[in-house]
Design a protein around this motif. Structure first.
Motif, PDB file in Angstrom:
ATOM      1  N   ASP A  11       0.829  -1.208   0.000  1.00 22.11           N
ATOM      2  CA  ASP A  11       0.000   0.000   0.000  1.00 22.11           C
ATOM      3  C   ASP A  11       0.862   1.255   0.000  1.00 22.11           C
ATOM      4  O   ASP A  11       0.633   2.173  -0.784  1.00 22.11           O
ATOM      5  N   PRO A  49      -5.594  -5.796  -7.658  1.00 22.11           N
ATOM      6  CA  PRO A  49      -6.454  -5.979  -6.480  1.00 22.11           C
ATOM      7  C   PRO A  49      -6.148  -4.953  -5.386  1.00 22.11           C
ATOM      8  O   PRO A  49      -7.065  -4.449  -4.722  1.00 22.11           O
ATOM      9  N   ALA A  50      -4.879  -4.608  -5.215  1.00 25.71           N
ATOM     10  CA  ALA A  50      -4.506  -3.618  -4.199  1.00 25.71           C
ATOM     11  C   ALA A  50      -5.039  -2.239  -4.576  1.00 25.71           C
ATOM     12  O   ALA A  50      -5.551  -1.507  -3.727  1.00 25.71           O
ATOM     13  N   ASN A  52      -7.649  -1.570  -6.429  1.00 28.19           N
ATOM     14  CA  ASN A  52      -9.107  -1.605  -6.237  1.00 28.19           C
ATOM     15  C   ASN A  52      -9.468  -1.488  -4.761  1.00 28.19           C
ATOM     16  O   ASN A  52     -10.411  -0.773  -4.391  1.00 28.19           O
ATOM     17  N   ARG A  53      -8.722  -2.169  -3.903  1.00 32.53           N
ATOM     18  CA  ARG A  53      -8.964  -2.095  -2.454  1.00 32.53           C
ATOM     19  C   ARG A  53      -8.714  -0.688  -1.934  1.00 32.53           C
ATOM     20  O   ARG A  53      -9.512  -0.141  -1.162  1.00 32.53           O
ATOM     21  N   ARG A  56     -11.585   1.464  -2.913  1.00 32.85           N
ATOM     22  CA  ARG A  56     -12.758   1.216  -2.056  1.00 32.85           C
ATOM     23  C   ARG A  56     -12.605   1.880  -0.694  1.00 32.85           C
ATOM     24  O   ARG A  56     -13.581   2.330  -0.098  1.00 32.85           O
ATOM     25  N   LEU A  57     -11.376   1.956  -0.193  1.00 24.26           N
ATOM     26  CA  LEU A  57     -11.101   2.587   1.098  1.00 24.26           C
ATOM     27  C   LEU A  57     -11.102   4.114   1.021  1.00 24.26           C
ATOM     28  O   LEU A  57     -10.968   4.784   2.041  1.00 24.26           O
TER      29      LEU A  57
END
Length: 113
Positions: A11, A49-50, A52-53, A56-57
């Protein structure tokens, strides 16, 4: 470098390369690779995927851009993402200082003569 060494820091890496402005996925991978001197080679199956996560956050936002006839998604930091990056940097500095003090302890003081 072992792939599991990046785990837990992904991240922060993604947020850091997006600090300068929006980038699409391949450009993010390239930026991490260049900034690490070629040591870190992230795969698309890891970063998307990271990303996208993180979106979303609320740490990233994305938009579609057209390049010729191709469309690609560009990601950029939100204000919350900038704050999260500052927190990641602080946590990284504390972590590396703690690990450094264990791996490279200061020499014990010499007795006065």
């Amino acid at each position: 470098m072992r792939a599991d060494a990046v785990r837990g820091h992904l991240d922060g890496l993604l947020l850091a390369v997006l600090e300068a402005g929006p980038l699409h996925g391949y450009a993010i991978i390239t930026a991490v690779q260049q900034r690490s001197g070629g040591v870190l080679d992230l795969r698309t199956g890891t970063i998307y995927p990271a990303l996208n996560r993180l979106e979303r956050l609320g740490l990233l936002r994305s938009s579609w851009e057209s390049v010729g006839e191709r469309r690609r998604r560009a990601y950029e930091l939100t204000d919350a993402g900038r704050r999260a990056l500052a927190d990641e940097r602080t946590a990284w500095q504390e972590f590396t200082a703690a690990i450094g003090s264990v791996l490279n302890p200061a020499a014990p003081p010499r007795p006065a003569v």
